[in-house]
Write an enzyme that holds these catalytic residues in place. Structure first.
Site, PDB file in Angstrom:
ATOM      1  N   GLU A   1       0.821  -1.220   0.000  1.00 39.43           N
ATOM      2  CA  GLU A   1       0.000   0.000   0.000  1.00 39.43           C
ATOM      3  C   GLU A   1       0.855   1.271   0.000  1.00 39.43           C
ATOM      4  O   GLU A   1       0.531   2.263  -0.644  1.00 39.43           O
ATOM      5  CB  GLU A   1      -0.920  -0.009   1.232  1.00 39.43           C
ATOM      6  CG  GLU A   1      -1.882   1.143   1.313  1.00 39.43           C
ATOM      7  CD  GLU A   1      -2.820   1.197   0.121  1.00 39.43           C
ATOM      8  OE1 GLU A   1      -3.742   0.396   0.055  1.00 39.43           O
ATOM      9  OE2 GLU A   1      -2.617   2.070  -0.751  1.00 39.43           O
TER      10      GLU A   1
ATOM     11  N   VAL B   1       2.651   3.501  -3.324  1.00 42.49           N
ATOM     12  CA  VAL B   1       2.052   4.537  -4.182  1.00 42.49           C
ATOM     13  C   VAL B   1       1.229   5.491  -3.317  1.00 42.49           C
ATOM     14  O   VAL B   1       0.401   5.054  -2.513  1.00 42.49           O
ATOM     15  CB  VAL B   1       1.111   3.918  -5.250  1.00 42.49           C
ATOM     16  CG1 VAL B   1       0.517   5.005  -6.135  1.00 42.49           C
ATOM     17  CG2 VAL B   1       1.847   2.890  -6.095  1.00 42.49           C
TER      18      VAL B   1
ATOM     19  N   ILE C   1      -2.004   7.555   1.247  1.00 36.01           N
ATOM     20  CA  ILE C   1      -3.328   7.435   0.616  1.00 36.01           C
ATOM     21  C   ILE C   1      -3.664   5.958   0.376  1.00 36.01           C
ATOM     22  O   ILE C   1      -2.866   5.260  -0.237  1.00 36.01           O
ATOM     23  CB  ILE C   1      -3.368   8.156  -0.763  1.00 36.01           C
ATOM     24  CG1 ILE C   1      -2.927   9.608  -0.634  1.00 36.01           C
ATOM     25  CG2 ILE C   1      -4.746   8.050  -1.387  1.00 36.01           C
ATOM     26  CD1 ILE C   1      -2.778  10.306  -1.985  1.00 36.01           C
TER      27      ILE C   1
ATOM     28  N   ASP D   1      10.140   8.276 -10.333  1.00 35.20           N
ATOM     29  CA  ASP D   1       9.356   7.770  -9.202  1.00 35.20           C
ATOM     30  C   ASP D   1       7.865   7.699  -9.592  1.00 35.20           C
ATOM     31  O   ASP D   1       7.211   6.665  -9.384  1.00 35.20           O
ATOM     32  CB  ASP D   1       9.578   8.713  -8.001  1.00 35.20           C
ATOM     33  CG  ASP D   1       8.779   8.306  -6.784  1.00 35.20           C
ATOM     34  OD1 ASP D   1       9.150   7.315  -6.135  1.00 35.20           O
ATOM     35  OD2 ASP D   1       7.760   8.963  -6.492  1.00 35.20           O
TER      36      ASP D   1
ATOM     37  N   LYS E   1       5.213   4.403 -10.050  1.00 29.67           N
ATOM     38  CA  LYS E   1       3.920   4.364  -9.361  1.00 29.67           C
ATOM     39  C   LYS E   1       2.768   4.168 -10.351  1.00 29.67           C
ATOM     40  O   LYS E   1       1.851   3.389 -10.087  1.00 29.67           O
ATOM     41  CB  LYS E   1       3.733   5.636  -8.536  1.00 29.67           C
ATOM     42  CG  LYS E   1       4.684   5.658  -7.323  1.00 29.67           C
ATOM     43  CD  LYS E   1       4.701   7.019  -6.670  1.00 29.67           C
ATOM     44  CE  LYS E   1       5.546   7.046  -5.400  1.00 29.67           C
ATOM     45  NZ  LYS E   1       5.809   8.409  -4.926  1.00 29.67           N
TER      46      LYS E   1
HETATM   47  N1  HSE Z   1      10.015  10.687  -3.040  1.00 32.38           N
HETATM   48  C1  HSE Z   1       8.666  10.217  -3.020  1.00 32.38           C
HETATM   49  C2  HSE Z   1       7.744  11.398  -3.254  1.00 32.38           C
HETATM   50  C3  HSE Z   1       8.385   9.570  -1.703  1.00 32.38           C
HETATM   51  O1  HSE Z   1       8.204  12.540  -3.158  1.00 32.38           O
HETATM   52  O2  HSE Z   1       6.584  11.210  -3.555  1.00 32.38           O
HETATM   53  C4  HSE Z   1       7.069   8.837  -1.637  1.00 32.38           C
HETATM   54  O3  HSE Z   1       7.021   7.750  -2.520  1.00 32.38           O
END
Ligand code: HSE
Length: 404
Positions: free
Chosen positions: A123, A126, A130, A195, A199
């Protein structure tokens, strides 16, 4: 229920804090007390009471039958991938906030968990705090999901918000996001969009049930966005947001991560600072939006601990998650249709005619001195690229996709 924690960094220390702060309510919900027996880290923490739980060898955890759940907050593929495999094969559940691991090996690790009647839960990978993985997997199961679009990275949303509202520089705000524990160890993963890409790959794989390879997703970050672009956004009644999207039309799936101009009336335009929001469209339920803190110690740890509780409640049973290893072929990015906002250098008065000649009718935007700015019609990416090419030596200052 004995738990081992892998990694005592920002999220890992948050997991300890959440379990200790809310131990009573967590115990009620899990049906049994949750106790951290080991913390695996390369470091020692001599001035911290956690030190008595520190181990440096994963085998201590693997060989201890009392440990039924392992929570990982180390990040990265190695050694997390081999740890996850051995832990699941040993019949222990594995809970993680590690999006790199889930995006690359999620389908395989879910399969190993299923075979061993334990759980692989993610969980926190992502949207920070949330709840989105569990809703996709367990709540929105009556629908065909045909689109997920979201602000999926807290660091970049924080940067864009502060650059716009406080007129601060990119570098200055990035440093602050790092100090607040939002950014990745290497913040290029945030600002270059990698990132968010992982996700959206995870969400798309869950929504469509087959593997979406993150490397196939065209990805752009926010490093080219300037204060001037934000001035234009304001003139256009828009916000600039880094959006991850995946959409299914007929049997075609396409996905993308890029900065977008979105109208201020769009629900995602109001999502600021470290907050994330994920917009899900189902063919029966219609539009859903999930909103909350997308990064940071306690929100992310809250999601990790919620998975620990779920793993404790489901000891001995596998929670079915559909994510097959078969890969989805994504629609070629060149064939995706989109409109662009474009800024060019105003070389001479003939520039408008030249733009009309190449792009046909465009929507002109009131420009800053020395520039000409416009919004194109919706067209295939490849046609947009050809038209930009056809402009020859006209200098393109910036181009940002516009959300319909
Ligand atoms: N570096 C990521 C962000 C951390 O800023 O969303 C959370 O996955």
């Amino acid at each position: 229920m004995k738990v081992a924690l892998l990694g005592y960094g920002t999220v890992g220390s948050g997991v300890v804090e959440v379990i200790r702060s809310n131990s009573e309510s967590i115990e009620k919900r899990a049906g049994k007390p949750i106790e951290i027996k080991y913390v695996l880290d390369l470091r020692d923490f001599p001035d911290n009471p956690i030190n008595e739980l520190i181990v440096h060898d994963i085998n201590v955890i693997l060989e201890d039958d009392e440990v039924e759940i392992v929570a990982e907050a180390m990040g990265g593929i190695n050694p997390a991938y081999s740890f996850a495999k051995s832990i699941l094969e040993k019949g222990k559940s594995y809970v993680t906030s590690n999006k790199e691991l889930v995006a690359l090996h999620g389908a395989e690790l879910l399969e190993i968990a299923r075979r061993n009647k334990v759980n692989f839960l993610f969980e926190a990978s992502v949207g920070g705090g949330i709840p989105i993985i569990r809703p996709l997997n367990q709540s929105i199961t009556a629908d065909e999901i045909y689109e997920i679009t979201g602000i999926l990275n807290g660091t970049t949303n924080y940067i864009l918000t502060k650059m716009k509202n406080e007129k601060r520089t990119f570098e200055d705000v990035l440093k602050e996001a790092q100090a607040l524990g939002y950014a990745e160890k290497n913040p290029a993963a945030d600002v270059e969009g990698h990132d968010a890409c992982r996700k959206i790959a995870i969400l798309a794989s869950l929504a469509f049930g087959e593997h979406v390879n993150f490397e196939d997703i065209p990805t752009e970050g926010i490093t080219k966005i300037t204060q001037e672009d934000m001035i234009y956004a304001e003139k256009m009644d828009c916000e600039i947001k880094l959006l991850g999207t995946c959409q299914k039309q007929d049997d075609n799936v396409f996905a993308r991560v890029s900065p977008m101009m979105i109208k201020k009336t769009h629900p995602l335009a109001m999502v600021n600072d470290v907050f994330n929001a994920i917009f899900v469209k189902g063919n029966m339920v219609g539009d859903l939006m999930f909103y909350g803190r997308g990064a940071g110690k306690l929100p992310t740890a809250s999601a990790v601990v919620a998975d620990i509780v779920d793993a404790a409640k489901h000891a001995g049973t596998n929670i079915m998650t559909i994510w097959n290893r078969e890969k989805i072929e994504l629609k070629a990015k060149e064939d995706v249709r989109i409109a662009y906002f474009v800024r060019i250098e105003r070389v001479d008065e003939g520039i408008e005619a030249r733009i009309n000649e190449v792009f046909g009718e465009v929507e002109e935007v009131e420009a800053l001195a020395g520039e000409y700015a416009f919004i194109t019609n919706v067209m295939k990416e490849k046609h947009f690229a050809e038209k930009i090419e056809a402009l020859g030596d006209v200098k393109v200052i910036s181009k940002i996709r516009v959300q319909e």
